[in-house]
Write an enzyme that holds these catalytic residues in place. Structure first.
Site, PDB file in Angstrom:
ATOM      1  N   TYR A 172       0.847  -1.196   0.000  1.00 12.61           N
ATOM      2  CA  TYR A 172       0.000   0.000   0.000  1.00 12.61           C
ATOM      3  C   TYR A 172       0.880   1.242   0.000  1.00 12.61           C
ATOM      4  CZ  TYR A 172      -3.741   3.205   1.354  1.00 12.61           C
ATOM      5  OH  TYR A 172      -4.635   4.242   1.382  1.00 12.61           O
ATOM      6  N   TYR A 182      -3.154   5.365   8.693  1.00 13.48           N
ATOM      7  CA  TYR A 182      -2.568   4.038   8.458  1.00 13.48           C
ATOM      8  C   TYR A 182      -1.388   3.908   9.416  1.00 13.48           C
ATOM      9  CZ  TYR A 182      -1.483  -0.090   5.569  1.00 13.48           C
ATOM     10  OH  TYR A 182      -1.275  -1.373   5.100  1.00 13.48           O
TER      11      TYR A 182
END
Ligand code: NAD
Length: 286
Positions: A172, A182
């Site tokens: 990612y 995140y």
């Protein structure tokens, strides 16, 4: 003969692992799956009860067959590594041979070899915390489950991978650009995974003629992503800002993965391939 694939990280029909399994099955591969031990029962039961039948449908009208499901916890390499409380946990006690080494031994006993290894798993217990508030244990757990798990799987599978085979993982963009939310060391874990992709491509290439690539995927509302908490926002952001203004479907990642592990990509190794509607190329929100 057809190719045999082992896909680690499938526990329902929503995630990238399932979509990759389908794309490989559609291309004629035999599908073996590694399912996280605590999720095993519900996955097997749902599969048996036909809950996934609609999403098992392949382009030729047949249903994807999963030849065998192996319980797996990729955080442990061999039985000596498993702490007592996990061993005795009732979600684990019902299954056996689920450390990485044991799973690979089982696959070897059952089938002898594989051609394709897919790593589609990640876990970060403190993902909801900013990096500045992440504990050492949380950070190391994220790296262990999301990065080293890949090193371990490839290391153990390599001796039974047929030369010319290939491996792939999912990463990612938070590894290379800041994505607030995140957290928990997950951005660090993805950075490690991408760097390891290059080093492992060299080592596995030289040692076993195996290719190693990773797909940097755009946002998908999988079970894991929903647990992080801001996935809907990311999907909207991507839709608004990516060059291709469309939903990103899991099967688009599945198809790219099928390409990367196929002979069509026989000279592609050590790369990060973006399958994200092009979002990574943008420098300005629009
Ligand atoms: P998912 O929930 O379908 O897959 C994650 C899987 O990992 C689950 O099946 C879970 O049971 C398994 N798992 C967790 N810890 C494990 C362990 N210790 N051992 C074995 N299995 C374990 O979700 P997903 O989003 O499809 O995730 C697949 C991969 O795609 C992950 O690497 C994820 O980081 C990556 N990815 C996801 C997105 C997204 O937006 N969903 C974007 C880019 C990359």
């Amino acid at each position: 003969r057809g190719k045999r694939a082992f896909i680690a990280g499938v526990a329902d029909d929503n995630g990238y692992g399932w979509a990759i399994a389908k794309a490989l099955a559609a291309a004629g591969a035999e599908i073996l799956v590694g399912t996280w031990v605590p999720a095993l029962n519900i996955f097997e039961t749902s599969l048996k009860r036909g809950k996934f039948d609609q999403s098992r449908l392949l382009p030729d009208g047949s249903l994807m067959e999963i030849t065998k499901i192996y319980p797996l916890d990729a955080v442990y390499d061999s039985p000596e590594d498993v702490p007592e409380d996990v061993k005795s946990n009732k979600r684990y006690a019902g299954a056996s041979n689920w450390t990485v080494k044991e799973v690979v031994d089982s696959v070897k006993n059952d089938y002898g070899s594989i051609d394709i290894l897919v790593h589609s798993l990640a876990n970060g217990p403190e993902v909801a915390k900013p990096l500045l508030e992440t504990s050492r244990n949380g950070y190391l757990a994220a790296i262990s489950a999301s990065s080293y798990s890949y090193v371990s799987l490839l290391r153990h599978f390599l001796p039974i991978m047929n030369p010319g085979g290939a491996s792939i993982s999912l990463t990612y963009i938070a590894s290379e650009r800041t994505i607030p939310g995140y957290g928990g060391g997950m951005s660090s874990a993805k950075a490690a995974l991408e760097s390891d992709t290059r080093v492992l491509a060299f080592e596995a290439g030289r040692k076993g003629k195996i290719r190693v690539n990773t797909i940097s995927a755009g946002p998908l509302g999988s079970r894991a992503a929903k647990a992080i908490g801001f996935i809907e926002k990311m999907i909207e952001y991507s839709y608004a800002n990516a060059p291709l203004q469309k939903e990103l479907r899991a099967d688009e990642v599945g198809n790219a993965a099928a390409f990367l592990v196929s002979p069509l990509a026989s000279a592609v190794t050590g790369t990060v391939v973006y399958v994200d509607n092009g979002l990574n190329t943008m420098g300005l929100a629009t």
